[in-house]
Design an enzyme around this catalytic site. Structure first.
Site, mmCIF file in Angstrom:
data_model
loop_
_atom_site.group_PDB
_atom_site.id
_atom_site.type_symbol
_atom_site.label_atom_id
_atom_site.label_comp_id
_atom_site.label_asym_id
_atom_site.label_seq_id
_atom_site.Cartn_x
_atom_site.Cartn_y
_atom_site.Cartn_z
ATOM 1 N N HIS A 169 38.957 22.934 9.246
ATOM 2 C CA HIS A 169 38.016 24.059 9.204
ATOM 3 C C HIS A 169 37.425 24.139 7.801
ATOM 4 O O HIS A 169 38.083 24.576 6.858
ATOM 5 C CB HIS A 169 38.687 25.388 9.571
ATOM 6 C CG HIS A 169 37.673 26.426 9.955
ATOM 7 N ND1 HIS A 169 37.641 26.989 11.200
ATOM 8 C CD2 HIS A 169 36.644 26.962 9.278
ATOM 9 C CE1 HIS A 169 36.632 27.843 11.280
ATOM 10 N NE2 HIS A 169 36.014 27.849 10.103
ATOM 11 N N VAL A 170 36.187 23.694 7.673
ATOM 12 C CA VAL A 170 35.530 23.670 6.370
ATOM 13 C C VAL A 170 35.420 25.095 5.822
ATOM 14 O O VAL A 170 35.243 26.056 6.578
ATOM 15 C CB VAL A 170 34.139 22.989 6.451
ATOM 16 C CG1 VAL A 170 33.168 23.791 7.281
ATOM 17 C CG2 VAL A 170 33.586 22.708 5.069
ATOM 18 N N HIS A 171 35.563 25.224 4.525
ATOM 19 C CA HIS A 171 35.408 26.517 3.865
ATOM 20 C C HIS A 171 35.078 26.278 2.396
ATOM 21 O O HIS A 171 35.379 25.218 1.848
ATOM 22 C CB HIS A 171 36.669 27.380 4.005
ATOM 23 C CG HIS A 171 37.913 26.707 3.513
ATOM 24 N ND1 HIS A 171 38.574 25.737 4.243
ATOM 25 C CD2 HIS A 171 38.613 26.846 2.365
ATOM 26 C CE1 HIS A 171 39.630 25.326 3.568
ATOM 27 N NE2 HIS A 171 39.674 25.974 2.425
ATOM 28 N N LEU A 172 34.443 27.252 1.803
ATOM 29 C CA LEU A 172 34.082 27.191 0.391
ATOM 30 C C LEU A 172 35.008 28.114 -0.395
ATOM 31 O O LEU A 172 35.214 29.262 -0.004
ATOM 32 C CB LEU A 172 32.635 27.632 0.187
ATOM 33 C CG LEU A 172 31.575 26.855 0.970
ATOM 34 C CD1 LEU A 172 30.210 27.493 0.775
ATOM 35 C CD2 LEU A 172 31.559 25.400 0.546
#
Length: 164
Positions: free
Chosen positions: A122-125
């Site tokens: 789950h991509v996140h910044l």
């Protein structure tokens, strides 16, 4: 949930180890991104994204901005998902700047386990507020990071700011 007794090889407490294992098995974002209004880490849920406090922050106000879409790479997001993520990031920077008064930010993503992604699916910044002189000797000598504010206090500051 898996219970861990004792310290990990890195010397982290059982609470930290338990969270990491839960994140790998259940997906921390899957848990945090549900519509549970009582989720203690979530500070804002705009359309298409969620902003939540990092449970193990580098500094007060360390948040993660994640798309609602469950995808593992920025390149996998479509235009609408990318726009929602960037809008949430822009607002997050404004709110942190106005509320916590940092002197700068680190903003970035770890894409893939080899790049350091603890939750690679789950991509996140990460958004880390920074102040001149905010580092200290504790991480160097004892693998300990000192954060001068409890997550609940940070959340109480940020939630009203995101609501405006």
């Amino acid at each position: 949930m898996t219970t861990v007794i004792g310290l990990s090889q890195s010397g982290r407490t059982p609470d930290v180890v338990e969270y990491v294992i839960r994140a790998r098995h259940n997906g921390a974002f899957t848990v945090a991104l549900t519509n549970d209004p009582d989720s203690e880490l979530v500070v804002w849920r705009p359309d298409g994204a969620t902003v939540l406090l990092n449970k193990f922050p580098y500094n007060p106000g360390h948040v993660m901005v994640a798309p609602t879409a469950h995808k593992g790479d920025l390149a996998d997001l479509d235009d609408a998902e990318s726009l929602a993520l960037m809008r949430a990031l822009r607002t997050t920077l404004r709110v942190l700047r106005e509320t916590l008064k940092p002197e700068g930010f680190n903003v970035g993503a770890n894409l893939g386990r080899a790049a350091g992604a603890g939750i690679p699916d789950h991509v996140h910044l990460h958004v880390v507020p920074r102040w001149n002189g905010d580092t200290n000797f504790m991480p160097v000598i004892s693998d300990v990071k000192v954060v001068n504010e409890h997550l609940k206090q940070t959340a109480e500051k940020l939630r009203p700011a995101f609501a405006t």
